[in-house]
Scaffold this active site. Sequence first.
Site: not given
Ligand SMILES: NC(=O)c1ccc[n+]([C@@H]2O[C@H](COP(=O)([O-])OP(=O)(O)OC[C@H]3O[C@@H](n4cnc5c(N)ncnc54)[C@H](O)[C@@H]3O)[C@@H](O)[C@H]2O)c1
Length: 266
Positions: A23, A25, A71, A97, A162, A166
Amino acid sequence: MAGEREHPQRMADKVALVTGGSRGMGLAHGRLLAEHGARVVLGCRDRRQGDEAAASMRKDGLDVVALALDVTWPDAWEEAIRAIERSHGRLDVLVNNAGIMTLSGIADCTIEEWNEVVAVNQTGTFLGIKHAAPAMSRSGGGSIVNLASAMASTGSDRALAYQVSKAAVLHLTRAAAVSLAPAIRVNSVSPSLTATDMAQALGKDWLRQRTTSYPLGRPAESIEIARVVLFLASDEASFVTGADYRVDGGALAGGKGSAAHRTDVD
Ligand SMILES: NC(=O)c1ccc[n+]([C@@H]2O[C@H](COP(=O)([O-])OP(=O)(O)OC[C@H]3O[C@@H](n4cnc5c(N)ncnc54)[C@H](O)[C@@H]3O)[C@@H](O)[C@H]2O)c1
């Protein structure tokens, strides 16, 4: 297939693993890499969700499968890499990711919350690099892209675990880039707030209000982050390693109408 007709094959013959790929990104990275010709494996904590995501991309003619991958587990990484080499014969790209966010500041952050966030964001990224690198070497080299965050580069009174996890990803990226050069390139991408479940959980109004101060005035769409991931994964980035790409709508450059712009939480 729409994607293949629209895009040149920048990832032809490459095998790419995207963690947290079912799901948000992760889904966008997986789809875009596959549209550019990669054979994509979505590593998913929730296997059922991963299978559904992969099946829907296969309907569009893309070469995508899912496998179970939490992970935080070294054994799960070992098994996943072994399975990919068995099924696909090689590994060229890893997109670290998967991530989680919690919101507590220093006073409220419990040790359990700290450990959980560090386990996924920081240790998960370390394990990914550690286990994927030997397989990439066997394939003649590769590219690793880690998802950091704009929050890694500014202090905030929220989301302590968090932001610190990061920031660790930024340094892990640099250290791994040095260790694994020249065969494997390692870079990170730092998005600001992006319209996914993670950010939507903070509230749609909050998201809109927070991002109006970005120079580009809105949250990112996942595809806008995925395009930079694709570049770093591809051979077009052949002289880029140890770098962090900020994809933040200008958030870290400064904020409109505010001398002290804040990027939290993103
Ligand atoms: N959305 C934002 O505003 C934002 C901003 C900066 C960075 N990010 C980073 O981008 C990346 C993707 O985030 P997103 O917004 O798509 O978040 P999201 O919550 O929509 O998706 C996160 C995904 O990580 C998976 N996940 C969580 N724990 C896990 C584990 N132990 N093993 C395997 N998979 C696991 C979840 O199942 C999910 O598919 C993340 O690393 C997040 O920190 C997001």
